[in-house]
Design an enzyme around this catalytic site. Structure first.
Site, mmCIF file in Angstrom:
data_model
loop_
_atom_site.group_PDB
_atom_site.id
_atom_site.type_symbol
_atom_site.label_atom_id
_atom_site.label_comp_id
_atom_site.label_asym_id
_atom_site.label_seq_id
_atom_site.Cartn_x
_atom_site.Cartn_y
_atom_site.Cartn_z
ATOM 1 C CE LYS A 52 -4.013 2.030 2.430
ATOM 2 N NZ LYS A 52 -4.967 1.861 3.541
ATOM 3 C CB SER A 78 -8.318 3.636 2.371
ATOM 4 O OG SER A 78 -7.501 3.080 3.393
ATOM 5 C CB SER A 85 -8.610 0.774 5.304
ATOM 6 O OG SER A 85 -9.347 1.947 5.118
HETATM 7 N N1 GLN Z 1 -13.311 4.151 5.594
HETATM 8 C C1 GLN Z 1 -12.848 4.606 6.863
HETATM 9 C C2 GLN Z 1 -12.448 6.056 6.758
HETATM 10 O O1 GLN Z 1 -12.696 6.615 5.745
HETATM 11 C C3 GLN Z 1 -11.707 3.755 7.331
HETATM 12 C C4 GLN Z 1 -10.451 4.067 6.639
HETATM 13 C C5 GLN Z 1 -9.301 3.228 7.091
HETATM 14 O O2 GLN Z 1 -9.448 2.202 7.751
HETATM 15 N N2 GLN Z 1 -8.116 3.714 6.764
HETATM 16 O O3 GLN Z 1 -11.923 6.645 7.655
#
Ligand code: GLN
Length: 463
Positions: free
Chosen positions: A65, A140, A164
């Protein structure tokens, strides 16, 4: 690999060929490290030829990532503000996988600074779901999930602040694990919300995810929140089963989910029950408070963490007449809409006069959630529920409606607030034939039991 039956160069080439044939359509990567991976593969093959043990994951391609620092390589967090920045050091997880012989093939696309649930918030355009390219891969860590789902790499790494890893794993039909907070070093993970962020694996199977987690877990003196615990033994326990395990089928992780989702998770409970687990229906009403607490705590921490992108220390600078104007111009041009929204939300929640009503209150709710989990784990060993309320949604569906985007994490966020581990394992498909993820949750350091149960679900998914 170590027996010399397959070469690292052949594996690297296979991965690069699959990327060449799929990447145009999927867009899982922001950077592919073609030459570096072939050079590293050759070095591994040379080592094997000399009889050296080149590591437990020697020659295995992996996608990283783009919020994990890799020395000298592009690390953009899918943001314009970091364009051109190359870290002068490796994240601890990067050094650990390289020592284990992993071949990093490239950096994967993501929602900018890991803020999002669909990978549509990337400054470089969205990633598509390999099962249906009109659908999102989740986020994400959407690029990391899609890379594994499209067989570009057998392994990838992501980060999970509120879901995410697990949510994209569920949408893409792969295994994704959020380890116990502190089990995996955050050194070199670009910070989003430091009390929630955790690095974890994606893989095509439970066994592969276990092998990767064993490599990256364990104490790191460079991360002050790193647990003083050794890496858990996972691979050697995968076949231990769930006999006698008490598994709570959690009402709040099913309520509000689509009917095909609920049906699949009930089938998963049956599979565990047939394997000897005791299924106990359980309700933890406090979990419903998770989303609202998260959307105060995570933006508050983000607003502080992202203050460092000031046009001086990293990436781009937009010049202006004085320093303050330069900071403003840089941040206006460099950050996307969602990141700006979070910074504003977080700054507001932390501001004098509102601090106690918003941030302080959210911290008290966080404690309520932790206590509720602790109480639940006095009567069950693990919890079972859906990873996501629905299967993958269509690209464009939720971009104009942040609240509905935030709700896609309703089942994953409570775990992060508690610092507990949880994983998503593919379990069948929905009415739309898109993958469904079953989520298993457990108390701190219960990874071994989680993997045992996941392994039972993996074998039972098609029964
Ligand atoms: N979708 C969640 C957010 O937008 C979690 C994101 C994540 O785990 N990095 O914050």
């Amino acid at each position: 690999m170590n027996a010399g039956e397959v070469s690292a160069v052949a594996l690297a080439n296979e991965s690069l060929q699959q990327i060449d044939s799929q990447e145009g359509e999927i867009h899982a990567f922001v950077e592919i490290q073609r030459e570096q991976v072939l050079r590293k593969a050759q070095a591994i093959d040379d080592g094997v030829a000399q009889g050296k043990n080149m590591g437990v994951l020697a020659g295995v391609p992996l996608a990283l990532k783009d919020n994990l620092c890799q020395h000298g390589e592009v690390t953009s967090c899918a943001s314009n503000i970091l364009s051109g920045w190359r870290p002068p050091y490796d994240a601890t997880v990067v050094s650990r996988i390289e020592t284990a012989g992993v071949l990093i093939v490239g950096k994967t696309n993501m929602d900018e600074f890991a803020m999002g649930s669909s990978t549509e918030n990337s400054a470089f355009g969205p990633t598509k779901n390999p099962h249906d390219t009109t659908k999102v891969p989740g986020g994400s860590s959407g690029g990391s999930a899609a890379a594994v789902a499209a067989s570009m790499t057998p392994l990838s790494l992501g980060s999970d602040t509120g879901g995410s890893i697990r949510q994209p794993a569920a949408f893409c039909g792969v295994v994704g694990v959020k380890p116990t907070y502190g089990l995996v070093s955050r050194y070199g993970l670009v910070a989003f919300a430091s009390s929630l962020d955790q690095v974890g694996p994606f893989a095509g199977s439970v066994a592969d995810a276990a092998a990767l987690l064993e490599v990256i877990a364990g104490h790191d003196p460079k991360d002050s929140t790193s647990l003083n615990a050794p890496a858990p033994a996972l691979s050697s326990h995968l076949d231990d089963g769930v006999k006698g395990m008490r598994v709570g089928l959690c009402n709040e992780l099913l309520e509000g989910c689509a009917p095909d989702m609920v049906a699949a998770i009930k089938r998963a409970a049956e599979v565990l029950s047939n394997a000897g687990a005791e299924i106990i229906e359980i309700s933890i009403p406090e979990l419903k408070l998770g989303l609202s607490a998260y959307y105060l705590i995570a933006p508050a921490e983000a607003s502080s963490n992202l203050a460092r992108y000031d046009g001086v220390r990293y990436g781009v600078r937009v010049d202006a007449e004085d320093v303050t104007a330069m900071n403003t111009a840089t941040r206006t041009a460099g950050f996307g809409d969602e990141v700006k929204r979070r910074i504003m939300l977080g700054t507001y929640a932390l501001s004098a006069g509102y601090y106690d009503a918003y941030y302080g209150q959210a911290q008290r709710v966080r404690t309520l959630i932790i206590n509720a989990f602790t109480k639940a784990y006095s009567s069950v060993d693990l919890l079972l529920g859906a990873t996501t309320p629905t299967t993958a949604f269509a690209i464009g569906d939720k971009v104009g409606d942040p609240m509905s985007m935030y709700q896609s994490d309703i089942c994953t966020i409570p775990t992060n607030l508690a610092g507990h581990p949880a994983l998503s394992v593919p379990f069948g498909v929905g009415d739309d034939k898109m993958p469904i993820g079953a989520q298993l949750l457990g108390p701190a350091l219960s990874e071994q039991q989680l993997f045992q149960a996941a392994s039972v679900l993996e074998h039972g998914a098609n029964s």
